[in-house]
Design a protein around this motif. Structure first.
Motif, mmCIF file in Angstrom:
data_model
loop_
_atom_site.group_PDB
_atom_site.id
_atom_site.type_symbol
_atom_site.label_atom_id
_atom_site.label_comp_id
_atom_site.label_asym_id
_atom_site.label_seq_id
_atom_site.Cartn_x
_atom_site.Cartn_y
_atom_site.Cartn_z
ATOM 1 N N ARG A 419 65.973 61.608 63.444
ATOM 2 C CA ARG A 419 65.463 63.433 62.907
ATOM 3 C C ARG A 419 64.273 63.929 63.662
ATOM 4 O O ARG A 419 63.350 62.901 63.677
ATOM 5 N N VAL A 420 64.781 64.691 64.482
ATOM 6 C CA VAL A 420 63.280 65.700 65.005
ATOM 7 C C VAL A 420 63.217 66.711 64.070
ATOM 8 O O VAL A 420 64.479 67.468 63.970
ATOM 9 N N TYR A 421 62.181 67.020 64.372
ATOM 10 C CA TYR A 421 61.318 68.703 63.186
ATOM 11 C C TYR A 421 61.068 69.322 64.122
ATOM 12 O O TYR A 421 59.671 69.765 64.539
ATOM 13 N N PRO A 422 61.616 70.363 65.123
ATOM 14 C CA PRO A 422 61.674 71.423 65.917
ATOM 15 C C PRO A 422 60.566 72.415 65.373
ATOM 16 O O PRO A 422 61.365 73.032 64.711
ATOM 17 N N PRO A 423 60.011 73.177 65.825
ATOM 18 C CA PRO A 423 59.738 74.372 65.735
ATOM 19 C C PRO A 423 60.666 75.291 65.409
ATOM 20 O O PRO A 423 60.748 76.550 64.509
ATOM 21 N N TYR A 424 61.857 75.159 66.109
ATOM 22 C CA TYR A 424 62.817 76.163 65.975
ATOM 23 C C TYR A 424 64.120 75.704 65.890
ATOM 24 O O TYR A 424 64.219 74.330 67.141
ATOM 25 N N VAL A 425 65.202 76.479 65.816
ATOM 26 C CA VAL A 425 66.782 75.241 66.266
ATOM 27 C C VAL A 425 67.602 76.741 66.338
ATOM 28 O O VAL A 425 68.372 78.176 65.461
ATOM 29 N N THR A 426 68.525 77.098 67.611
ATOM 30 C CA THR A 426 69.283 78.028 68.153
ATOM 31 C C THR A 426 70.549 77.840 67.308
ATOM 32 O O THR A 426 71.465 77.070 68.245
ATOM 33 N N SER A 427 70.989 78.094 66.661
ATOM 34 C CA SER A 427 72.087 77.839 65.752
ATOM 35 C C SER A 427 73.598 78.766 66.563
ATOM 36 O O SER A 427 73.056 79.291 67.402
ATOM 37 N N ILE A 428 74.474 78.097 66.634
ATOM 38 C CA ILE A 428 75.233 78.557 67.462
ATOM 39 C C ILE A 428 75.497 80.484 67.656
ATOM 40 O O ILE A 428 76.049 80.972 68.251
ATOM 41 N N LEU A 429 75.698 80.687 66.424
ATOM 42 C CA LEU A 429 75.997 82.052 65.395
ATOM 43 C C LEU A 429 74.827 82.668 66.154
ATOM 44 O O LEU A 429 74.892 83.538 67.156
ATOM 45 N N ASP A 430 73.706 82.461 66.076
ATOM 46 C CA ASP A 430 72.104 82.910 67.063
ATOM 47 C C ASP A 430 72.256 82.707 68.437
ATOM 48 O O ASP A 430 72.178 84.237 68.700
ATOM 49 N N GLY A 431 72.758 81.968 68.886
ATOM 50 C CA GLY A 431 73.634 82.805 70.448
ATOM 51 C C GLY A 431 74.177 83.390 70.463
ATOM 52 O O GLY A 431 73.897 84.383 71.207
#
Length: 755
Positions: A419-431
């Motif tokens: 598991r990586v802890y990025p500053p954000y994740v763009t979900s499919i809905l966000d995209g």
């Protein structure tokens, strides 16, 4: 101190081996043994994995070894493979390796290796334990997402590319899990057996390839032929160090990676990770009692110290990184190289000191985030597109229905050690929100009620249904009890049921498709999912795998046509699970067969629902003028007279050998630009062999464009293991060649070449 056979003076020792030998000769027994142990606390490792601590697993690098008195640096471990696990809200989360495999892009994977290495350095690490190259014997394996699909050649090719990228930056790339690790729930207990041919061709071949360019190998938890892999002398001493001449060092998998002090040390285990239980004082006592020769400790200490010293020199900018030349020793190659190969980004490779002074410039930097997005764009795989339904015209869609609980999740893969802890994740809905026209209304429904999903779909101009898995359904299995290896798990594990979606998701998809034929289904999974009855009803089907932090944007780019899809399945999707190997994930004694995946289907004359390597595009490609020729290099053995020995126990590979040359013209005959993934499958004259991937190339072509392609396949990659001769042989005879865009079905036409 007696010199290890892996560092013979007659073959030219580099300065780091010589320095390590000198330093080790000055160490006390306690100092040498200290090099061989991890310094982490077991309770903190397992507490972090269970979420009972304020810090997460590997939030800071796990330290091991080191000798401050003599200047040997510590090993500082960072896990992967989706990116750097260390830190919170800092690192780039790349797509899971299975999605990167779908890109069939070796150059891109090497760039990812360089980027991850930079972020590892910025996180204070010098070691990346995330080059996962296990072969999933069955797609139900919970950690299939961590490796590069089902094919041994593809896994070895991309795994070596990742390792090369990291090694160039001076970070020790560690390949794992050596070997036969293809079951998760019983990984601590299962005993695997297989034939020698299966062992060498299917489950070890990719490790041999990657061992030429990586600095470390992590062993597996499971047993092979009755002995735990972490203390398996056959695998470690005989094969890895003996036959292959590996010049890095070995580490155990964490906590339960070894079970016996004496057996592990004598087998060739160098470092017990990540805490020290069975080495340390117990190993010192084993040496003093005569159960472990001190020479064994010396050899391990030299392997560890020389590798750490070499990589420290690269990190400090004293020498350039290795470029990866098969057959050459990694340490000697790196020390002698005067210039590095193509590097990610622009400018000179930054020294570690420069990265550490400004870590924020490298952690989730704009170039690294862009690389993650490119990878997702290349990996997303279009499997069905009836009547050119995709791409959607954003100007004509007034109402878009998005259905499915996974559409708005930060779903980057499992929640185990990867598991990586990025500053954000763009979900499919966000995209989708960021790519739709301002005039488009997006209606989101999590999909609990199929009847409502049907009504919502009917009211929309287009529908996108997102279905599949998350960390609760597949991934690394975490024991509930930190003192047990066998207690049940709370998340992840193998997919022990059928390789289909949950029944409620099947019903939801079917309802949406019946409500509106303009429905695109997006599947999220780390391996094979066999579609249900809804497949014939859906307008389009996209395989999303686990798309990383930029996956949502990449998917929207594909759906709206900003990017032409070019991903190809790195595994087969059969008509029925019965077409796959029989594997009971609850059994503690298993036998792996020679055939699995697409090779098993071909062997049994069965056609796949979606073949290995399959992927559609918004454009069309064709192949013309296929020509093949086998060229025997001057000075090589005459293949017409005898089989060519490629390698084997005590046999040095031929310095010169022939290669198969394939020439063809690749054309883009469609209406827009796009990338094709050319794949070459070869079937040897050996009885029982099937067409197997031996080369691939990703080629971008403009509309109407064409390119002449020449591919060379080394004799080594064409060789087969002979159990009678106990070595690889390049057999003389007629070889069948297939060039296409996916694995051939039984009955395909082939080109023939005589070797």
């Amino acid at each position: 101190m007696e010199k290890h056979k892996n560092f013979p003076a007659s073959e030219g020792e580099d300065i780091y081996t010589l320095k390590a030998q000198d330093l080790v000769s000055k160490m006390t027994l306690a100092e040498k043994v200290d090099l061989m142990g991890g310094k982490a606390a077991r309770s903190k490792i397992h507490g972090a994995l269970k979420g009972t601590l304020r810090t997460h697993y590997n939030e800071h690098p796990y330290q091991a070894g080191g000798c401050a008195r003599l200047g040997v640096p510590e090993m500082k471990f960072c896990d992967g493979p989706r990116g750097v696990v260390c830190g919170v809200g800092k690192a780039t989360c790349f797509p899971a390796p299975v999605m990167r495999a779908a890109a069939f892009d070796r150059e891109l994977e090497e760039q990812i290796g360089e980027a991850i290495a930079e972020e590892a350095i910025a996180s204070g690490a010098n070691f990346f334990g995330g080059v996962c190259i296990n072969v999933p014997y069955h797609p139900g394996w919970g950690r299939s997402q961590e490796t590069y699909g089902e094919d041994t050649f593809l896994i070895g090719s991309l795994g070596s590319a990742l390792a090369e990228g990291m090694e160039k930056r001076g970070v020790i790339a560690c390949a794992k899990h050596f070997a036969f690790n293809s079951m998760e729930n019983l990984r601590f207990d299962v005993n695997v057996t297989c034939s020698k041919k299966t062992e060498r061709e299917i489950f070890l071949r990719q490790f041999q390839k990657v061992s030429r360019v990586c600095g470390a190998i992590m062993t597996a938890y499971n047993k092979y032929r009755g002995e735990y892999c972490g203390q398996n002398g056959y695998l470690i001493s005989k094969v890895l160090f003996g036959e292959w001449g590996f010049d890095g060092f070995t580490i155990s998998d964490f906590t339960w990676g070894i079970r016996d002090t004496i057996a592990a040390a004598n087998a060739g285990m160098d470092v017990e990770m990540a805490d020290t239980r069975l080495f340390g004082q117990r190993l010192i006592e084993a040496v003093r009692s005569g159960n472990v020769p001190e020479d064994v400790i010396d050899l391990a200490a030299v392997r560890i110290a020389s590798t750490l010293l070499l990589h420290e020199a690269i990190l400090e900018g004293k020498i350039s990184g290795a470029t990866g030349t098969p057959g050459a020793g990694r340490i000697s190659r790196a020390a002698e190289n005067s210039g590095s190969a193509r590097s990610f980004g622009a400018g000179k490779t930054p020294a570690a000191s420069g990265i550490l002074r400004q870590p924020s410039r490298y952690l989730a930097s704009p170039p690294h985030r862009a690389l993650a997005k490119t990878c997702a764009q290349e990996g997303i795989t279009l499997l069905k597109n009836d009547h050119g339904f995709l791409p959607l015209d954003r100007k004509s869609i007034r109402r878009l229905a998005v259905i499915g609980r996974l559409a708005d999740q930060d779903n980057t893969g499992d929640h185990g050690s990867a598991r990586v802890y990025p500053p954000y994740v763009t979900s499919i809905l966000d995209g989708l929100h960021s790519h739709c026209s301002a005039k488009t209304e997006i209606v989101y429904y999590r999909g609990h009620n199929a009847a409502h999903a049907r009504r919502l779909a009917w009211s929309a101009d287009a529908v996108i249904v997102v279905a599949g898995y998350d960390y609760r359904d597949e991934g690394e299995a975490i024991s509930k009890d930190e003192h047990s290896t066998t207690t049940g798990t709370f998340a992840g594990g193998d997919r022990t049921g059928k390789l289909r979606l949950k029944e409620e998701e099947e019903e939801m998809i079917l309802a949406a498709c019946q409500g509106n034929p303009n429905t695109t289904v997006v599947l999220i999974a780390g391996s094979t999912v066999i579609p249900g009855n809804w497949l014939c009803e859906a307008g389009a089907l996209l395989y999303y795998y686990y798309g990383g932090m930029e996956g949502g944007n990449a998917l929207a780019d594909i759906i709206f046509g900003d990017v032409c899809p070019s991903g190809h399945l790195p595994f087969v999707i059969p008509e029925s699970e019965e077409d796959l190997p029989k594997l009971d994930f609850s059994e503690k004694e298993v036998v792996y067969g020679y055939y699995h995946g697409y090779r098993k289907l071909f062997h049994e004359g069965k056609k796949a629902l979606f073949p290995f390597g399959f992927g559609l595009s918004y454009t069309e490609f064709c192949i013309e003028g296929l020509k093949t020729e086998f060229t025997e290099d001057k000075g090589s053995m005459r293949l017409s007279d005898a089989a060519c020995i490629v390698n084997g126990p005590g046999v040095k590979p031929l310095e010169k050998e022939g290669n198969l040359e394939i020439r063809l013209l690749l054309k883009n005959t469609g209406s827009r630009e796009g990338a094709a993934v050319l794949q070459i499958y070869v079937q040897s004259p050996e009885g029982g062999d099937v067409p197997t991937l031996r080369a691939y190339e990703r080629v971008f072509l403009q509309e109407g464009g064409s390119r002449e392609i020449t591919i060379h396949i080394a004799g080594e990659d064409l060789s087969m293991f002979s159990e009678k001769e106990d070595r690889f042989l390049l057999l003389p005879g007629e070889y069948r060649i297939y060039a296409g865009f996916h694995a051939p079905d039984p009955g395909e036409n082939y080109h023939f070449v005589q070797i």
